[in-house]
Scaffold this active site. Structure first.
Site, PDB file in Angstrom:
ATOM      1  N   ASN A  79       0.874  -1.178   0.000  1.00 35.34           N
ATOM      2  CA  ASN A  79       0.000   0.000   0.000  1.00 35.34           C
ATOM      3  C   ASN A  79       0.912   1.230   0.000  1.00 35.34           C
ATOM      4  O   ASN A  79       1.478   1.575   1.031  1.00 35.34           O
ATOM      5  CB  ASN A  79      -0.886  -0.042   1.256  1.00 35.34           C
ATOM      6  CG  ASN A  79      -1.694   1.219   1.452  1.00 35.34           C
ATOM      7  OD1 ASN A  79      -1.761   2.069   0.552  1.00 35.34           O
ATOM      8  ND2 ASN A  79      -2.307   1.349   2.621  1.00 35.34           N
ATOM      9  N   TRP A  80       1.044   1.827  -1.170  1.00 36.64           N
ATOM     10  CA  TRP A  80       1.981   2.959  -1.292  1.00 36.64           C
ATOM     11  C   TRP A  80       1.431   4.240  -0.659  1.00 36.64           C
ATOM     12  O   TRP A  80       2.150   5.228  -0.537  1.00 36.64           O
ATOM     13  CB  TRP A  80       2.316   3.207  -2.768  1.00 36.64           C
ATOM     14  CG  TRP A  80       3.203   2.170  -3.389  1.00 36.64           C
ATOM     15  CD1 TRP A  80       3.648   1.009  -2.812  1.00 36.64           C
ATOM     16  CD2 TRP A  80       3.767   2.203  -4.711  1.00 36.64           C
ATOM     17  NE1 TRP A  80       4.444   0.316  -3.704  1.00 36.64           N
ATOM     18  CE2 TRP A  80       4.534   1.023  -4.875  1.00 36.64           C
ATOM     19  CE3 TRP A  80       3.686   3.100  -5.782  1.00 36.64           C
ATOM     20  CZ2 TRP A  80       5.225   0.733  -6.056  1.00 36.64           C
ATOM     21  CZ3 TRP A  80       4.367   2.810  -6.964  1.00 36.64           C
ATOM     22  CH2 TRP A  80       5.128   1.639  -7.088  1.00 36.64           C
ATOM     23  N   LYS A  81       0.140   4.241  -0.337  1.00 35.89           N
ATOM     24  CA  LYS A  81      -0.494   5.435   0.245  1.00 35.89           C
ATOM     25  C   LYS A  81      -0.246   6.651  -0.666  1.00 35.89           C
ATOM     26  O   LYS A  81      -0.231   6.492  -1.888  1.00 35.89           O
ATOM     27  CB  LYS A  81      -0.006   5.646   1.679  1.00 35.89           C
ATOM     28  CG  LYS A  81      -0.176   4.379   2.517  1.00 35.89           C
ATOM     29  CD  LYS A  81       0.037   4.577   3.980  1.00 35.89           C
ATOM     30  CE  LYS A  81      -0.181   3.251   4.698  1.00 35.89           C
ATOM     31  NZ  LYS A  81      -0.083   3.356   6.147  1.00 35.89           N
ATOM     32  N   HIS A  97      -9.466   1.175   4.954  1.00 31.02           N
ATOM     33  CA  HIS A  97      -8.187   1.400   5.644  1.00 31.02           C
ATOM     34  C   HIS A  97      -8.406   2.401   6.784  1.00 31.02           C
ATOM     35  O   HIS A  97      -9.205   3.330   6.646  1.00 31.02           O
ATOM     36  CB  HIS A  97      -7.139   1.927   4.658  1.00 31.02           C
ATOM     37  CG  HIS A  97      -5.766   1.944   5.250  1.00 31.02           C
ATOM     38  ND1 HIS A  97      -5.361   2.946   6.108  1.00 31.02           N
ATOM     39  CD2 HIS A  97      -4.743   1.065   5.175  1.00 31.02           C
ATOM     40  CE1 HIS A  97      -4.122   2.674   6.516  1.00 31.02           C
ATOM     41  NE2 HIS A  97      -3.722   1.536   5.958  1.00 31.02           N
ATOM     42  N   GLU A 125      -6.793   4.827   7.721  1.00 31.85           N
ATOM     43  CA  GLU A 125      -6.577   6.232   7.350  1.00 31.85           C
ATOM     44  C   GLU A 125      -7.794   6.797   6.606  1.00 31.85           C
ATOM     45  O   GLU A 125      -8.083   7.992   6.707  1.00 31.85           O
ATOM     46  CB  GLU A 125      -5.275   6.361   6.536  1.00 31.85           C
ATOM     47  CG  GLU A 125      -4.061   6.170   7.448  1.00 31.85           C
ATOM     48  CD  GLU A 125      -2.835   5.560   6.787  1.00 31.85           C
ATOM     49  OE1 GLU A 125      -2.747   5.538   5.549  1.00 31.85           O
ATOM     50  OE2 GLU A 125      -1.947   5.093   7.544  1.00 31.85           O
ATOM     51  N   GLU A 178      -5.301  -4.704  10.895  1.00 31.52           N
ATOM     52  CA  GLU A 178      -4.285  -3.672  11.073  1.00 31.52           C
ATOM     53  C   GLU A 178      -4.571  -2.890  12.353  1.00 31.52           C
ATOM     54  O   GLU A 178      -5.404  -1.958  12.334  1.00 31.52           O
ATOM     55  CB  GLU A 178      -4.308  -2.700   9.888  1.00 31.52           C
ATOM     56  CG  GLU A 178      -4.032  -3.377   8.556  1.00 31.52           C
ATOM     57  CD  GLU A 178      -3.453  -2.397   7.551  1.00 31.52           C
ATOM     58  OE1 GLU A 178      -2.323  -2.626   7.110  1.00 31.52           O
ATOM     59  OE2 GLU A 178      -4.107  -1.381   7.231  1.00 31.52           O
ATOM     60  N   GLY A 184       2.607   2.371  10.730  1.00 29.12           N
ATOM     61  CA  GLY A 184       3.618   3.407  10.533  1.00 29.12           C
ATOM     62  C   GLY A 184       4.359   3.817  11.799  1.00 29.12           C
ATOM     63  O   GLY A 184       5.051   4.830  11.810  1.00 29.12           O
ATOM     64  N   SER A 239       3.409  -1.980  10.511  1.00 30.62           N
ATOM     65  CA  SER A 239       4.848  -2.097  10.773  1.00 30.62           C
ATOM     66  C   SER A 239       5.385  -3.497  10.504  1.00 30.62           C
ATOM     67  O   SER A 239       6.265  -3.978  11.215  1.00 30.62           O
ATOM     68  CB  SER A 239       5.170  -1.651  12.207  1.00 30.62           C
ATOM     69  OG  SER A 239       4.828  -0.280  12.377  1.00 30.62           O
ATOM     70  N   GLY A 254       2.776  -1.064   4.298  1.00 30.59           N
ATOM     71  CA  GLY A 254       2.852   0.356   3.960  1.00 30.59           C
ATOM     72  C   GLY A 254       4.292   0.763   3.720  1.00 30.59           C
ATOM     73  O   GLY A 254       4.859   0.538   2.652  1.00 30.59           O
ATOM     74  N   GLY A 255       4.917   1.341   4.741  1.00 27.54           N
ATOM     75  CA  GLY A 255       6.264   1.894   4.612  1.00 27.54           C
ATOM     76  C   GLY A 255       7.260   0.970   3.928  1.00 27.54           C
ATOM     77  O   GLY A 255       7.996   1.397   3.014  1.00 27.54           O
TER      78      GLY A 255
HETATM   79  P1  PGA Z   1       2.853   0.335   7.656  1.00 25.20           P
HETATM   80  O1  PGA Z   1       1.368   0.548   7.064  1.00 25.20           O
HETATM   81  O2  PGA Z   1       3.369  -0.956   7.079  1.00 25.20           O
HETATM   82  O3  PGA Z   1       3.616   1.526   7.186  1.00 25.20           O
HETATM   83  O4  PGA Z   1       2.713   0.268   9.145  1.00 25.20           O
HETATM   84  C1  PGA Z   1       0.506  -0.541   6.891  1.00 25.20           C
HETATM   85  C2  PGA Z   1      -0.793  -0.074   6.299  1.00 25.20           C
HETATM   86  O5  PGA Z   1      -1.249   1.027   6.662  1.00 25.20           O
HETATM   87  O6  PGA Z   1      -1.398  -0.753   5.466  1.00 25.20           O
END
Ligand code: PGA
Length: 254
Positions: free
Chosen positions: A12-14, A99, A101, A169, A175, A215, A236-237
């Site tokens: 997930n590149w966000k 998600h 976010e 999640e 993150g 994470s 994500g990251g």
């Molecule tokens: P993260 O994000 O790996 O940066 O913690 C995961 C996500 O939000 O899908």
């Protein structure tokens, strides 16, 4: 005997990457997946603006294209929104919905997430439906209650193991570099699978992938995915770095 669940790792590149960086990264991921011969199913979910470019960059590889969100309506007067048909048109096979976010930045509730999942599934997509507790909820001992409640509210009646992936999640792990213990993760994943079984039957629950997200990185991916009810990760990251993402893909597969 039920079939083993194929691991899935979705990046997930966000709201990251411009075209040059995104194309270069996607090409490197595709190269790694092809040359390693991993059995992990891999997806990349870039921002909307890059979907077409990334689709082209992934051509000739088995890496799937995914979107980070969609609108629930088929089409119409929804300025700034993107429909499932548009995502299909550009080559998406999967859509992340719900998600945390999106839930926090845009006030999305379970009913809206469910409507988006219905739209995604009706459009032939796999919906990656995200659920997870906040730190306050965890501290109050409400994790299982929150997660199973979100599952009930966000997963549509028509869910099957082919059109649905669940991503657990914990909001406080996204993150932050912090993660639950592996024991805690297994307890939540087992509760998710059990809730799916009660609602959709044991065969569906046994075949549906439940990802961990928050994470996940090369140093912890193997122990998460070794858990009985963890079938891969939503990343994500670490999906923005080809070395880290490749290591997670390798750790999740064989
Ligand atoms: P993260 O994000 O790996 O940066 O913690 C995961 C996500 O939000 O899908």
């Amino acid at each position: 005997m039920t079939e083993p669940r194929r691991p899935l790792v979705a990046g997930n590149w966000k709201m990251n990457c411009l075209s040059a960086d995104g194309i270069a990264l996607a090409k490197k991921v595709a190269k790694h997946v092809t040359s390693s011969g991993t059995n992990t199913e891999v997806a990349i979910c870039p921002p909307y603006t890059l979907l077409g470019d990334i689709k082209a960059a992934l051509a000739g590889s088995d890496v799937r294209l995914g979107a980070q969100d969609c609108h629930a309506a088929e089409k119409g007067a929804h300025t700034g929104d993107i429909s499932v048909a548009m995502l299909a048109d550009v080559g998406c096979a999967m859509i992340i919905v719900g998600h945390s976010e999106r839930r926090s930045d845009h006030g999305e509730d379970d009913a809206l997430v469910r409507a988006k999942a219905v739209a995604a599934q009706a459009g032939g997509m796999t919906a990656i439906i995200c659920i997870g507790e906040t730190e306050t909820e965890r501290d109050a001992g409400q994790t299982l209650q929150v997660v199973t409640g979100q599952l009930r509210g966000s997963v549509p009646e028509g869910a099957t193991s082919a059109n649905t992936v669940i991503a657990y999640e914990p909001v406080w792990a996204i993150g932050t570099g912090r993660t639950p213990t592996i024991d805690d993760v297994q307890v939540v994943h087992a509760a998710i699978r059990s809730a799916l079984g009660k609602r959709f039957g044991d065969a569906m629950a046994a075949a549906t992938r439940v990802l961990y997200g928050g994470s996940m990185k090369p140093s912890n991916a193997a122990e998460f995915v070794a858990l009985a009810d963890v079938d891969g990760g939503l990343i994500g990251g670490a999906s923005l770095n080809v070395g880290d993402f490749s290591a997670i893909i390798d750790a999740c597969g064989s």
